[in-house]
Design a protein around this motif. Structure first.
Motif, short mmCIF file in Angstrom:
data_model
loop_
_atom_site.label_atom_id
_atom_site.label_comp_id
_atom_site.label_asym_id
_atom_site.label_seq_id
_atom_site.Cartn_x
_atom_site.Cartn_y
_atom_site.Cartn_z
N GLY A 315 0.84 -1.12 0.04
CA GLY A 315 0.03 0.01 -0.05
C GLY A 315 0.82 1.30 0.04
O GLY A 315 2.01 1.00 0.57
N ASN A 318 1.52 2.75 3.50
CA ASN A 318 0.40 2.23 4.53
C ASN A 318 1.57 1.54 5.37
O ASN A 318 2.20 0.68 5.26
CB ASN A 318 -0.24 1.17 3.88
N ARG A 324 5.57 -1.35 1.91
CA ARG A 324 4.98 0.17 1.94
C ARG A 324 5.73 0.73 0.90
O ARG A 324 6.85 0.91 0.67
CB ARG A 324 5.26 0.67 3.28
N GLU A 372 -5.62 -0.11 1.56
CA GLU A 372 -5.45 1.40 2.43
C GLU A 372 -5.89 0.97 3.59
O GLU A 372 -6.85 0.39 3.82
CB GLU A 372 -6.56 2.44 1.59
#
Ligand code: GLU
Ligand code: MG
Length: 441
Positions: A315, A318, A324, A372
């Motif tokens: 993400g 995230n 990430r 998300e």
């Protein structure tokens, strides 16, 4: 040793001697994630560069508690290896006056590379990528917890707080100063979430360099802590049930000086090849955990909603995703492998990630839809990553990609150590596991 190496050894000895160094510590990191060392007096440096320094191969099957297992190909009291310091990285230790440090590569007595040398494994994977035109910028974040020798916290200040910064102002200044004196390019330093926890980030460099630097950063923090009457823990779980110490790996892949994590046509600017690389890493994460979250205690840390990345997903920015994506500006864009922790051997972890990424490039892997927010809160969350070392070990044992990349001797040694640690801690409570490993890494 050729003439050039002999000249470099003499120059290094002279440089270190002028800085008051009397001995050089050579370190390597074993398969249990423990940095071990041997030292030589500085006057023996040329000899160490020519002949190496003796060390038993049995350390490839040492466990976190210093007990010893055997693998199909390694173990027992026989044999000898030679440690060769990498003089390009030799540096006086700012917090240990009189001492210098260098990372070591391990060779057999006959001068051929030791097949289980973890540092050479990382180099091999970087070279494998280079032969396809890919280079990397990598960095490990270092998180640690400080305690007094009686186990209390020297600060009760809040997470990320000026209060904690104030309580340990001189200590943090000395950490920062020592790191900078050693030419480590500190990006930031701050109090982290858990009690007495801090973090430092270092600028990205090549993969082996990033692993070397994280060893040096930790050694420096250890030494400064000792000078302040404190102890530093880099263990995945310092306090069972609390947030642990991660060792997040930041990585960007580059082709022809172009960062593949940015400026492309894909999601958030990912290029096709960059996405394939990350797709390979994401798919291999369950097996990679045997390298990046290698202890039984790692799974006390790797739990949902602790910013540890417990789900196999990615993400944008995230902090609950195992992968990430940090889009940032073009040169700074990178991916952060969040599920790795402070028990990881940094050479194995970065080498494994590169191998997995290259497999993704070869197969044209793609990334699934991004996640998300906290995946734990979703109605249909993405897969959980392994929840125990035993589960990560099963994924590792099935990974042809890692078996091929590591080579049989190293793959088997890692497997033996993981299996033995699973057995070592069988039936123990979270508190017992945390207490037994807190001060080991
Ligand atoms: N301490 C957390 C971990 O276990 C990470 C916190 C952060 O996102 O920096 O990885
Ligand atoms: Mg952090």
């Amino acid at each position: 040793m050729d003439d050039e190496e002999a000249a470099q050894a003499r120059l290094t000895a002279a440089r270190l001697s002028a800085e008051g160094v009397v001995g050089l510590a050579l370190s390597w990191v074993d398969n249990a994630g423990i940095a071990r060392m041997k030292a030589v007096p500085l006057r023996r440096l040329t000899e160490a560069v020519r002949l190496g320094v003796g060390m038993s191969p049995v350390f490839d099957v040492f466990l976190v508690d210093d007990s010893v297992t055997t693998s199909r190909l390694l173990g027992g009291p026989g044999g000898d290896l030679r440690l060769f310091p990498d003089l390009d990285r030799a540096v006086p230790l700012a917090a240990q006056p009189g001492w210098a440090w260098a990372p070591a590569d391990r060779y057999r007595q006959d001068g051929t590379p030791h097949p289980a040398c973890q540092r050479r494994f990382a180099k091999r994977m970087a070279d494998r990528a280079l032969s396809r035109g890919l280079t990397f910028q990598a960095a490990y974040e270092v998180e640690w917890v400080v305690q007094t020798p009686d186990g209390s916290s020297p600060t009760d200040g809040p997470a990320y707080g000026l209060h904690r910064f104030t309580d340990l102002s001189d200590y943090l200044r000395d950490v920062l100063q020592a790191l900078e004196e050693q030419q480590l390019d500190v990006q930031q330093i701050h109090p982290e979430y858990a009690a007495g926890q801090f973090e430092v980030s270092i600028a990205a460099e090549d993969p082996v360099g990033a692993a070397d630097s994280t060893v040096l950063v930790r050694q420096t923090i250890r030494a400064v802590s000792a000078r302040h009457g404190l102890r530093a823990s880099f263990a995945p779980s310092v306090q069972a049930g609390s947030v642990g110490n991660g060792a997040h790996l930041h990585l960007s892949a580059w082709r022809d000086d172009v960062n593949l994590m940015s400026g492309g046509d894909g999601r958030h600017g990912l290029g096709k090849e960059g996405e394939a690389f990350l797709g390979g890493v994401l798919a291999a994460l369950p097996a990679l955990l045997a390298l990046g979250a290698p202890g039984v205690a790692s799974y006390l840390r790797l739990v949902p909603s602790h910013w540890a990345g417990a789900y196999q997903c990615w993400g944008l920015e995230n902090r609950e995703a195992a992968l990430r994506l940090i889009a940032g500006s073009r040169p700074a864009a990178n991916a952060e492998v969040k599920c790795f922790d402070g028990a990881a051997n940094p050479y194995l972890a970065v080498g494994g990630v590169i191998a997995a990424g290259l497999a993704g490039v070869d197969s044209g892997a793609t990334l699934p839809p991004e996640v998300e927010g906290d995946p734990a809160l979703l109605d249909s969350p993405p897969p959980r990553l392994p929840q125990s070392l035993a589960d990560a070990l099963s994924a590792y044992e099935r990974s042809e990609l890692l078996a091929d990349a590591l080579g049989e001797t190293l793959f088997e040694a890692v497997r033996a150590v993981r299996q033995a640690e699973v057995e070592l801690f069988a039936g123990q409570s979270a508190e017992q596991i945390s207490a037994a490993t807190r001060w080991r890494y």
